[in-house]
Design a protein around this motif. Structure first.
Motif, PDB file in Angstrom:
ATOM      1  N   UNK A 189       6.992   0.783  -4.287  1.00 48.73           N
ATOM      2  CA  UNK A 189       7.875   0.060  -3.291  1.00 48.73           C
ATOM      3  C   UNK A 189       8.831   0.276  -3.634  1.00 48.73           C
ATOM      4  N   UNK A 190       9.669   0.566  -4.673  1.00 51.44           N
ATOM      5  CA  UNK A 190      11.130   0.457  -5.344  1.00 51.44           C
ATOM      6  C   UNK A 190      11.764   1.827  -4.842  1.00 51.44           C
ATOM      7  N   UNK A 191      11.034   2.899  -4.280  1.00 53.40           N
ATOM      8  CA  UNK A 191      10.955   4.777  -4.045  1.00 53.40           C
ATOM      9  C   UNK A 191      11.353   4.474  -2.847  1.00 53.40           C
ATOM     10  N   UNK A 192       9.967   3.493  -2.056  1.00 57.20           N
ATOM     11  CA  UNK A 192      10.086   3.244  -0.732  1.00 57.20           C
ATOM     12  C   UNK A 192      10.827   1.869  -0.087  1.00 57.20           C
ATOM     13  N   UNK A 193      11.606   1.263   0.353  1.00 59.83           N
ATOM     14  CA  UNK A 193      11.511   0.019   0.617  1.00 59.83           C
ATOM     15  C   UNK A 193      10.747  -0.378   1.992  1.00 59.83           C
ATOM     16  N   UNK A 194      10.520   0.911   2.643  1.00 61.67           N
ATOM     17  CA  UNK A 194      10.734   0.944   4.164  1.00 61.67           C
ATOM     18  C   UNK A 194       8.531   0.704   4.605  1.00 61.67           C
ATOM     19  N   UNK A 195       7.632   1.068   3.332  1.00 59.78           N
ATOM     20  CA  UNK A 195       6.969   0.872   3.702  1.00 59.78           C
ATOM     21  C   UNK A 195       6.264  -0.318   3.197  1.00 59.78           C
ATOM     22  N   UNK A 196       5.853  -0.180   4.564  1.00 60.55           N
ATOM     23  CA  UNK A 196       4.498  -0.806   4.508  1.00 60.55           C
ATOM     24  C   UNK A 196       3.545  -1.814   4.054  1.00 60.55           C
ATOM     25  N   UNK A 197       3.242  -2.377   3.074  1.00 58.03           N
ATOM     26  CA  UNK A 197       2.360  -2.923   2.384  1.00 58.03           C
ATOM     27  C   UNK A 197       0.848  -3.404   3.265  1.00 58.03           C
ATOM     28  N   UNK A 198      -0.139  -2.479   2.797  1.00 59.63           N
ATOM     29  CA  UNK A 198      -1.819  -3.020   3.654  1.00 59.63           C
ATOM     30  C   UNK A 198      -2.394  -2.880   2.652  1.00 59.63           C
ATOM     31  N   UNK A 253      -2.414   3.733  -7.391  1.00 64.56           N
ATOM     32  CA  UNK A 253      -3.874   3.090  -8.412  1.00 64.56           C
ATOM     33  C   UNK A 253      -3.764   1.711  -9.582  1.00 64.56           C
ATOM     34  N   UNK A 254      -2.367   1.916  -8.992  1.00 62.73           N
ATOM     35  CA  UNK A 254      -2.316   1.027  -9.852  1.00 62.73           C
ATOM     36  C   UNK A 254      -0.525   0.678  -9.520  1.00 62.73           C
ATOM     37  N   UNK A 255      -0.707  -1.203 -10.632  1.00 61.70           N
ATOM     38  CA  UNK A 255       0.095  -1.655 -10.079  1.00 61.70           C
ATOM     39  C   UNK A 255       1.924  -1.249 -10.222  1.00 61.70           C
ATOM     40  N   UNK A 256       1.295  -1.054 -11.637  1.00 61.94           N
ATOM     41  CA  UNK A 256       2.384  -0.288 -11.592  1.00 61.94           C
ATOM     42  C   UNK A 256       3.181   0.964 -11.499  1.00 61.94           C
ATOM     43  N   UNK A 257       2.088   1.532 -10.753  1.00 65.38           N
ATOM     44  CA  UNK A 257       3.016   2.649  -9.804  1.00 65.38           C
ATOM     45  C   UNK A 257       2.518   2.067  -8.127  1.00 65.38           C
ATOM     46  N   UNK A 258       2.498   0.894  -7.803  1.00 73.49           N
ATOM     47  CA  UNK A 258       2.409   0.905  -6.376  1.00 73.49           C
ATOM     48  C   UNK A 258       4.252  -0.352  -6.836  1.00 73.49           C
ATOM     49  N   UNK A 259       4.542  -1.134  -7.379  1.00 73.67           N
ATOM     50  CA  UNK A 259       5.784  -1.581  -7.584  1.00 73.67           C
ATOM     51  C   UNK A 259       6.786  -0.321  -7.975  1.00 73.67           C
ATOM     52  N   UNK A 260       6.506   0.887  -8.464  1.00 69.70           N
ATOM     53  CA  UNK A 260       7.294   1.647  -8.194  1.00 69.70           C
ATOM     54  C   UNK A 260       7.811   2.795  -7.336  1.00 69.70           C
TER      55      UNK A 260
END
Length: 289
Positions: A16-25, A7-14
């Motif tokens: 993505x760091x934990x799940x680098x395999x996650x594809x942004x949509x 729900x925030x950019x800070x959370x999104x970056x966290x």
């Protein structure tokens, strides 16, 4: 497949760091097509639609910071005066439904050679803002495209914005497709006349493994344009410029068109856009083609 919704950019970056395999949509106009045709099956999708920081744009000291999730329809409606070539390219993207959902950030993330906005980003000297929990960096557009659907992002990074100069001078974008609308480019071309530096920038799309600048064509025009007199351009100058633009491409034959056709079309687009841009310069105003 996991579906992650920060729900925030800070959370999104966290995440993505934990799940680098996650594809942004965000808009999903590229990712969902790949999923539907089973061309891609990632371990997780990272939904960015609730990250409001990505859906904003600002202007500071003559520079636009365009959030990665600002849709094409807003680029057209809100930024057509200051980023005319980007608005022109945005108008050619898909259908109204696609323009309501698709974004420049998504175009960059997909890194398809046929992406409509790529040549414009090159001629405007755009910088891609990439962020991770490690910090933020700016990647020049010319260094961002590494190959077919390959970009310079690290696995834990997200595209957060694109930085572009506002209203550098006359700009044009044009593309050729197999029909008049809702079409993937057979080839595309962008041109910008930077009035402050009297620099010419030209770039081709959908005619090489990555979008690319036509540097020889730029250098040629740099010695031929009559900036001081604003005289009309001769046919020979336009023709030679078109030839050099075509030489900058390294296209392939595919279902949308042959390599020879792409080169011919690029030379025509180059001549036309140069004529339109120079007419705007002569008039001291800008008109969309």
């Amino acid at each position: 497949m996991d579906f992650l919704r920060p729900s925030s950019l800070t959370e999104a970056l966290a995440v993505k760091a934990e799940r680098p395999d996650a594809v942004p949509i965000a808009g999903g106009t590229d990712v969902m097509v790949e999923l539907n045709f089973d061309h891609r099956r990632p371990g997780a999708l990272l939904d960015l639609n609730r990250v409001t920081e990505l859906a904003e744009w600002t202007e500071t000291d003559g520079k636009i910071r365009l959030g990665a999730s600002v849709p094409y329809v807003r680029v057209i409606a809100e930024l057509g005066e200051v980023l005319p070539a980007l608005a022109m390219a945005s108008r050619t993207v898909g259908s109204p439904q696609i323009r309501n959902r698709g974004t420049v950030g998504g175009n960059l993330g997909a890194a398809s050679p046929a992406g409509d906005t790529h040549p414009v980003l090159l001629v405007l000297g755009a910088e891609v803002e990439a962020a991770s929990v490690r910090g933020t960096r700016l990647i020049p557009a010319e260094e961002f495209y590494l190959g077919v659907k390959r970009n310079a992002l690290e696995p834990d990074e997200l595209i957060t914005a694109v930085h572009l100069p506002a209203e550098v001078g006359p700009q044009q974008f044009a593309k050729v497709g197999t029909r008049n609308a809702m079409v993937i480019a057979v080839c595309s071309f962008a041109l910008a006349l930077h009035l402050d530096t009297r620099e010419i920038r030209a770039a081709v799309g959908s005619a090489a493994p990555t979008p690319r600048r036509a540097t020889a064509a730029e250098e040629y025009l740099g010695t031929e344009l009559p900036w001081s007199t604003k005289a009309s351009l001769t046919d020979s100058v336009k023709r030679r410029f078109g030839e050099l633009v075509a030489e900058a491409a390294s296209p392939i034959d595919d279902v949308r068109g042959s390599a020879d056709y792409r080169k011919h079309a690029l030379s025509v687009l180059a001549r036309r856009t140069l004529t339109w841009a120079w007419n705007d310069f002569q008039k001291g105003e800008r008109e969309c083609a």
